[in-house]
Scaffold this active site. Structure first.
Site: not given
Length: 558
Positions: A474-476
């Site tokens: 969850y690190h876009p």
């Protein structure tokens, strides 16, 4: 359409960056700010977002999560993969894992080597990390003592498996570090967390907006879905949005500040006519300004769980049992302590998988339970796991608008694992993790390997495991890259190239993904750009030392 209202600044998105800007800009009492958020309030009575140990809950369902999915990922068995993004005041800081990790000093020094980004070196960024932080054990050369964000450090007496993981890392030949956000990131050590002294999630809604929302010069509109940014010629002059089904309009006297995050910011730019002209024409959107980089350069971290059974009954497994949860909940609610007050990520590691890496390319989160991030598929036994993933994949994806409808999800393709180096790093990651867990420190605790499982050994078997089981961290980021050149979207201060009165300020600006979790770097970036917007002198550069490997071997012989 209702009567347009006018403000000095309009901020789109009340997430980790937008809340920083709303708070800092309204410190000037003669400035008026409208903050638009598509989600709802961050209800303080909802344990799902406020209790650190409940972090899996907001990822389930859509109250606090946009719950996007990727297009079929071609190198991942064509899986459609999760792409959760926060919805509500706080944005993704309302639903993230609360890990306070800044990244490596060399991440920022390498940003600063790119044309136009000279002001983003580590020593120029450090003062803004400090400005945003209140660390529970007090300030020092690397940490702040009076910032809006509460940071809690792990304490003695926590689960013994945390210390065991650090000891095993040392036995495997890696350094121990006291503070991965201080002098030396590289090595194994405790992991700080975004949690208040009362054991509550330290989102930016709590840390920043709680102060700012008392001010008469800040207007916050929730459930306000931005449609388009409006332009007169090349100048952004306002925003059209929808609230409770009603179209509304607001005008910006000075600037529109787009803080939608790495998925929504390029989507809103494209819908507003700013982006790749070929894509816009396909949807019948008039081109306001050609910027082919909008939505390109998309990056993320992938990770896997390496899981083991635990021979001693000391894991957090009992906390999953319904009959234990009322007691845990009551202790958290009334005292702010106990299992409920921690995100459970209390030790971590950053290592180089090969000697020729300049700085760490693998990250570990250690968890004294065997479970998936979203709380599903828990192993029905005492267990522990190390999450491991590569930090700077060279694979790049894109965000592409699919519709003029502001409620339609965009097409998201990360293009995970597109480079041969990705596969090498993930094979190394699994093998190195097994080596660490095999150290004597774990002898009393280590049971059977649950996942990938002892039969998964060859390159091909490891690759298949990655294809089927690796998940997003969850690190876009990166989809509106700052810098110079044809594919850059903004300058070093977030100002969109070729347009006036419009900035992007969020993780989409990152030219290259940092080594670690993204919430702290996003807050830092917003603090730094806030000073620029206000016309203030940047904080003086820090003068501290920081560790650089300089060709040292990745691990010492144990």
């Amino acid at each position: 359409m209702s009567q347009a209202t006018e403000f000095d600044y309009i901020i789109i998105g009340a997430g980790s960056a937008g809340n920083v800007l709303a708070t800092r800009l309204t410190e000037d009492s003669d400035v008026s700010v409208l903050l638009l958020e598509a989600g709802g309030p961050d209800y303080r009575f909802d344990f799902r977002t406020q209790m650190p140990a409940a972090l899996a809950y907001p990822l389930q369902g859509k109250r606090y999560n946009w719950a996007f999915e990727t297009d079929p990922e071609p190198h991942m068995d064509n899986r459609r993969m999760e792409c959760g993004r926060g919805k509500g005041l706080g944005g993704s800081s309302l639903i993230n894992g609360m890990c306070y990790i800044r990244g490596n000093a060399l991440d920022y020094d390498h940003w600063a080597k790119q044309p136009g980004l000279e002001e983003w070196d580590y020593l120029s960024c450090l003062p803004y990390f400090k400005k945003s932080e209140t660390r529970d054990i007090g300030p020092n050369d690397y940490h702040g003592g009076d910032g809006p964000v509460s940071v809690t450090t792990p304490k003695a007496g926590n689960n013994p498996l945390y210390r065991t993981f650090i000891e095993a890392g040392k036995q495997a030949g890696y350094p121990e570090t006291e503070d991965v956000n201080g002098y030396q990131q590289e090595g194994f050590g405790p992991m700080d967390r975004f949690v208040t002294p009362k054991g509550r999630r330290a989102s930016t809604a709590r840390g920043y907006l709680d102060t700012a929302k008392q001010r008469s010069n800040l207007t916050i509109e929730t459930r306000a879905v931005t449609d388009v940014i409006e332009f007169e010629g090349k100048r952004a002059v306002g925003v059209r949005y929808e609230q409770k089904g009603q179209p509304k309009q607001a005008r910006a006297r000075r600037e529109v500040l787009l803080c939608g995050g790495a998925i929504a910011s390029p989507q809103i730019l494209q819908r507003s006519g700013v982006g790749n002209p070929e894509w816009l024409k396909e949807l019948g959107i008039p081109v306001v300004h050609e910027l082919p980089g909008v939505g390109e350069n998309l990056q993320d971290h992938l990770e896997m769980y390496i899981q083991y059974e635990c021979k001693e009954p000391i894991s957090l497994y009992p906390a999953l049992k319904w009959y234990n949860q009322p007691k845990i909940g009551a202790e958290w609610l009334f005292k702010g302590t106990g299992v409920g007050a921690s995100n459970q990520f209390e030790s971590c590691g950053f290592i180089r998988s090969r000697d020729d890496e300049e700085w760490p390319n693998l990250q570990y989160h250690f968890l004294p339970i065997a479970i998936s991030y979203n709380g599903k598929s828990a192993v029905q036994a005492h267990g522990f796991q190390a999450h491991v993933g590569s930090m700077r994949s060279e694979s790049r994806g894109r965000i592409r608008l699919t519709s003029k409808d502001p409620h339609a999800a965009p097409s998201i393709l990360f293009n995970y694992m597109a480079k041969e180096k990705d596969w090498e790093e993930f094979r190394d990651a699994i093998r190195l993790t097994r080596e660490i867990i095999a150290q004597p420190a774990f002898d009393r605790y280590r049971g059977r390997e649950i996942s990938p499982g002892p039969d998964v050994q060859s390159d091909e078997e490891l690759d298949n495991f990655v294809k089927q089981h690796a998940e997003t961290a969850y690190h876009p980021c990166g989809s509106c890259r700052m810098g110079e050149g044809d594919m850059a979207v903004t300058d070093a201060q977030g100002r969109v190239h070729g347009l006036e009165g419009l900035r992007v300020v969020d993780a989409s600006l990152f030219p290259v993904i940092p080594t670690g979790n993204l919430n702290a770097p996003t807050i830092m970036l917003a603090e730094k750009i806030a000073d620029r917007i206000r016309g203030r002198e940047p904080l003086p550069r820090a003068s501290v030392d920081y560790y650089v490997a300089n060709g040292a071997p990745a691990k010492q012989a144990s």
